[in-house]
Motif scaffolding. Structure first.
Motif, PDB file in Angstrom:
ATOM      1  N   ASP A  78       1.008  -0.860  -0.100  1.00 23.08           N
ATOM      2  CA  ASP A  78      -0.150  -0.203   0.383  1.00 23.08           C
ATOM      3  C   ASP A  78       0.879   0.624   0.469  1.00 23.08           C
ATOM      4  OD1 ASP A  78      -2.327  -1.484  -0.260  1.00 23.08           O
ATOM      5  OD2 ASP A  78      -2.026  -1.854   2.101  1.00 23.08           O
ATOM      6  N   ILE A  79       0.857   2.340  -1.163  1.00 18.60           N
ATOM      7  CA  ILE A  79       1.338   3.400  -1.374  1.00 18.60           C
ATOM      8  C   ILE A  79       0.691   3.704   0.143  1.00 18.60           C
ATOM      9  CG2 ILE A  79       2.553   5.124  -2.218  1.00 18.60           C
ATOM     10  CD1 ILE A  79       2.787   2.165  -3.115  1.00 18.60           C
ATOM     11  N   PRO A  80       2.105   4.647   0.629  1.00 21.42           N
ATOM     12  CA  PRO A  80       0.976   5.788   2.096  1.00 21.42           C
ATOM     13  C   PRO A  80       0.680   7.272   1.434  1.00 21.42           C
ATOM     14  CG  PRO A  80       3.671   5.370   2.216  1.00 21.42           C
ATOM     15  CD  PRO A  80       2.662   4.642   1.362  1.00 21.42           C
ATOM     16  N   ASP A  81      -0.334   8.290   1.858  1.00 21.78           N
ATOM     17  CA  ASP A  81      -0.266   9.541   1.643  1.00 21.78           C
ATOM     18  C   ASP A  81      -0.048  10.432   2.346  1.00 21.78           C
ATOM     19  OD1 ASP A  81      -1.003  11.855  -0.253  1.00 21.78           O
ATOM     20  OD2 ASP A  81      -2.761  10.484  -1.371  1.00 21.78           O
ATOM     21  N   THR A  82       0.716  10.823   3.444  1.00 24.74           N
ATOM     22  CA  THR A  82       0.503  11.353   4.386  1.00 24.74           C
ATOM     23  C   THR A  82       0.415  12.553   4.953  1.00 24.74           C
ATOM     24  OG1 THR A  82       3.176  11.649   5.006  1.00 24.74           O
ATOM     25  CG2 THR A  82       1.492   9.608   5.839  1.00 24.74           C
ATOM     26  N   GLY A  83       0.587  13.224   3.212  1.00 26.77           N
ATOM     27  CA  GLY A  83       0.714  15.029   3.040  1.00 26.77           C
ATOM     28  C   GLY A  83       1.997  15.083   2.773  1.00 26.77           C
ATOM     29  N   SER A  84       2.778  14.332   3.370  1.00 28.61           N
ATOM     30  CA  SER A  84       4.431  14.831   3.411  1.00 28.61           C
ATOM     31  C   SER A  84       5.311  13.671   2.459  1.00 28.61           C
ATOM     32  CB  SER A  84       4.730  14.745   4.806  1.00 28.61           C
ATOM     33  OG  SER A  84       6.186  15.107   5.306  1.00 28.61           O
ATOM     34  N   LEU A  85       6.011  13.891   1.754  1.00 27.34           N
ATOM     35  CA  LEU A  85       7.416  13.442   1.107  1.00 27.34           C
ATOM     36  C   LEU A  85       7.913  12.250   2.345  1.00 27.34           C
ATOM     37  CD1 LEU A  85       8.412  12.518  -1.279  1.00 27.34           C
ATOM     38  CD2 LEU A  85      10.104  14.051  -0.886  1.00 27.34           C
ATOM     39  N   ARG A  86       8.364  13.379   3.698  1.00 25.09           N
ATOM     40  CA  ARG A  86       9.342  12.547   4.442  1.00 25.09           C
ATOM     41  C   ARG A  86       8.614  12.130   5.562  1.00 25.09           C
ATOM     42  NH1 ARG A  86      10.279  12.970  10.043  1.00 25.09           N
ATOM     43  NH2 ARG A  86      12.532  12.948  10.493  1.00 25.09           N
ATOM     44  N   GLN A  87       7.603  11.687   5.647  1.00 29.85           N
ATOM     45  CA  GLN A  87       6.191  10.791   6.219  1.00 29.85           C
ATOM     46  C   GLN A  87       6.431   9.596   5.305  1.00 29.85           C
ATOM     47  OE1 GLN A  87       5.807  10.644   9.680  1.00 29.85           O
ATOM     48  NE2 GLN A  87       7.195  12.432   9.728  1.00 29.85           N
ATOM     49  N   THR A  95       6.846  -0.101   6.463  1.00 29.61           N
ATOM     50  CA  THR A  95       6.581  -1.601   6.164  1.00 29.61           C
ATOM     51  C   THR A  95       7.168  -2.266   5.536  1.00 29.61           C
ATOM     52  OG1 THR A  95       4.314   0.112   5.680  1.00 29.61           O
ATOM     53  CG2 THR A  95       4.233  -2.141   4.896  1.00 29.61           C
ATOM     54  N   ILE A  96       8.494  -2.034   4.214  1.00 30.35           N
ATOM     55  CA  ILE A  96       9.150  -3.106   3.682  1.00 30.35           C
ATOM     56  C   ILE A  96       9.996  -3.414   4.630  1.00 30.35           C
ATOM     57  CG2 ILE A  96      10.740  -3.348   2.291  1.00 30.35           C
ATOM     58  CD1 ILE A  96      10.003  -0.459   0.886  1.00 30.35           C
ATOM     59  N   ASN A  97      10.476  -3.068   5.732  1.00 32.29           N
ATOM     60  CA  ASN A  97      11.450  -3.580   6.650  1.00 32.29           C
ATOM     61  C   ASN A  97      10.901  -4.242   7.256  1.00 32.29           C
ATOM     62  OD1 ASN A  97      13.408  -3.644   8.477  1.00 32.29           O
ATOM     63  ND2 ASN A  97      12.963  -2.575  10.071  1.00 32.29           N
ATOM     64  N   ALA A  98       8.827  -4.351   7.952  1.00 28.86           N
ATOM     65  CA  ALA A  98       8.012  -5.492   8.772  1.00 28.86           C
ATOM     66  C   ALA A  98       7.876  -6.206   7.539  1.00 28.86           C
ATOM     67  CB  ALA A  98       6.915  -4.638   9.402  1.00 28.86           C
ATOM     68  N   GLU A  99       7.766  -5.616   6.995  1.00 30.36           N
ATOM     69  CA  GLU A  99       6.788  -7.255   5.986  1.00 30.36           C
ATOM     70  C   GLU A  99       7.463  -7.723   5.378  1.00 30.36           C
ATOM     71  OE1 GLU A  99       3.259  -5.526   4.008  1.00 30.36           O
ATOM     72  OE2 GLU A  99       2.048  -4.646   6.016  1.00 30.36           O
ATOM     73  N   ARG A 100       8.941  -7.303   4.614  1.00 30.47           N
ATOM     74  CA  ARG A 100       9.289  -8.050   3.280  1.00 30.47           C
ATOM     75  C   ARG A 100      10.765  -8.053   3.543  1.00 30.47           C
ATOM     76  NH1 ARG A 100       7.336  -5.465  -1.299  1.00 30.47           N
ATOM     77  NH2 ARG A 100       5.207  -7.165  -1.724  1.00 30.47           N
ATOM     78  N   ASP A 101      10.760  -8.379   4.566  1.00 29.53           N
ATOM     79  CA  ASP A 101      12.365  -8.320   4.636  1.00 29.53           C
ATOM     80  C   ASP A 101      12.889 -10.147   4.796  1.00 29.53           C
ATOM     81  OD1 ASP A 101      10.503  -8.723   7.203  1.00 29.53           O
ATOM     82  OD2 ASP A 101      12.897  -9.364   8.756  1.00 29.53           O
ATOM     83  N   ARG A 102      11.317 -11.291   5.538  1.00 29.93           N
ATOM     84  CA  ARG A 102      11.980 -12.259   4.871  1.00 29.93           C
ATOM     85  C   ARG A 102      11.849 -12.510   3.712  1.00 29.93           C
ATOM     86  NH1 ARG A 102       7.772 -16.700   6.425  1.00 29.93           N
ATOM     87  NH2 ARG A 102       9.003 -18.709   6.703  1.00 29.93           N
ATOM     88  N   THR A 103      11.106 -12.233   2.950  1.00 32.81           N
ATOM     89  CA  THR A 103      10.460 -12.129   1.446  1.00 32.81           C
ATOM     90  C   THR A 103      12.226 -12.303   0.578  1.00 32.81           C
ATOM     91  OG1 THR A 103       8.473 -11.978   1.571  1.00 32.81           O
ATOM     92  CG2 THR A 103       9.113 -11.781  -0.211  1.00 32.81           C
ATOM     93  N   VAL A 104      11.984 -10.653   1.058  1.00 39.77           N
ATOM     94  CA  VAL A 104      13.994 -10.282   0.151  1.00 39.77           C
ATOM     95  C   VAL A 104      15.055 -11.365   0.594  1.00 39.77           C
ATOM     96  CG1 VAL A 104      15.606  -8.249   0.260  1.00 39.77           C
ATOM     97  CG2 VAL A 104      13.135  -8.295   0.420  1.00 39.77           C
ATOM     98  N   ILE A 105      14.800 -11.732   1.699  1.00 38.93           N
ATOM     99  CA  ILE A 105      16.517 -12.710   1.889  1.00 38.93           C
ATOM    100  C   ILE A 105      15.626 -14.370   1.110  1.00 38.93           C
ATOM    101  CG2 ILE A 105      17.791 -13.877   3.966  1.00 38.93           C
ATOM    102  CD1 ILE A 105      17.090 -11.634   6.315  1.00 38.93           C
ATOM    103  N   LEU A 106      14.479 -14.481   1.263  1.00 39.46           N
ATOM    104  CA  LEU A 106      14.381 -15.871   0.117  1.00 39.46           C
ATOM    105  C   LEU A 106      15.083 -15.466  -0.684  1.00 39.46           C
ATOM    106  CD1 LEU A 106      12.788 -18.524   0.232  1.00 39.46           C
ATOM    107  CD2 LEU A 106      10.710 -16.643  -0.360  1.00 39.46           C
TER     108      LEU A 106
END
Length: 207
Positions: A78-87, A95-106
């Motif tokens: 999901d692509i966030p849209d907080t109104g701030s590029l930094r956020q 999100t990538i860090n929480a959901e994709r770390d195992r898959t990237v390593i796999l």
């Protein structure tokens, strides 16, 4: 009584989407446990409780089954849209860090035999898994920032725009797991935003 027991012991015949889910679930388990070398039609059929002909009818080649399995388990972010590029960037990287770390390593390690066998790379595989018309996440974040007037509308290379993901992915592989949150903040504040032409952000406590 006998007929009731016989009905209870008879497995339900799976068809269509239910059967394909069972097969790709079994295929994913095999891939995680044994890597591509153990990812065979025999192993997947046995784990799924079906037969090889059932698999061959749907996926004639082992690569076809692999792509179907990875597509099902590689959910678009999901692509966030907080109104701030930094956020937006911090939210997406977390999100990538929480959901994709195992898959990237796999995909880097368990699929090493696949990459050698096919002469392809991680980037080639990722391109095949993503929809052809899908804009990469960080390109969408930058486009939105330009539309808001937060960034100047100037040409930027894909390498520059996608650098945060590349750096986090590199750290995942070096650490063999998720990266510390302070690393994510440093990548955004000290590297990426200045590279895009924004002033360095003074570090603030994060929620």
């Amino acid at each position: 009584m006998v007929s009731e027991q016989r009905a209870e012991s008879t497995p339900t015949r799976r068809r269509g989407a239910a059967l394909e889910k069972a097969i790709t679930d079994a295929a994913w388990e095999i891939l995680v446990e044994q890597g591509y070398s153990g990812f065979t039609f025999e192993a997947v059929a046995a784990r799924a409780g079906t037969s090889k002909p059932v698999l061959y009818r749907r996926w004639p080649q082992r690569e076809d089954l692999l792509l179907a399995t990875l597509t099902r388990h590689w959910r678009p972010l999901d692509i966030p849209d907080t109104g701030s590029l930094r956020q937006d960037a911090l939210t997406l990287l977390r999100t990538i860090n929480a959901e994709r770390d195992r898959t990237v390593i796999l995909m880097r390690i368990q699929l090493a035999d696949y990459f050698r066998e096919t002469g392809t790379s991680f980037n080639d595989l990722r391109d095949r898994l993503l929809p052809a018309d899908r804009t990469p996440p960080f390109e969408r974040l930058v486009d939105r920032a330009v539309e808001r007037g937060e960034l100047a509308d100037t040409p930027r290379s894909a390498r520059t725009v996608n650098l945060p993901f590349d750096l986090v992915r590199h750290d995942m592989l070096m650490r063999m797991g998720a990266v510390p949150d302070e690393t994510i903040v440093e990548i955004v504040d000290a590297v990426w935003l200045p590279l895009l032409g924004l002033p360095p952000h003074d570090a603030q406590p994060e929620d």
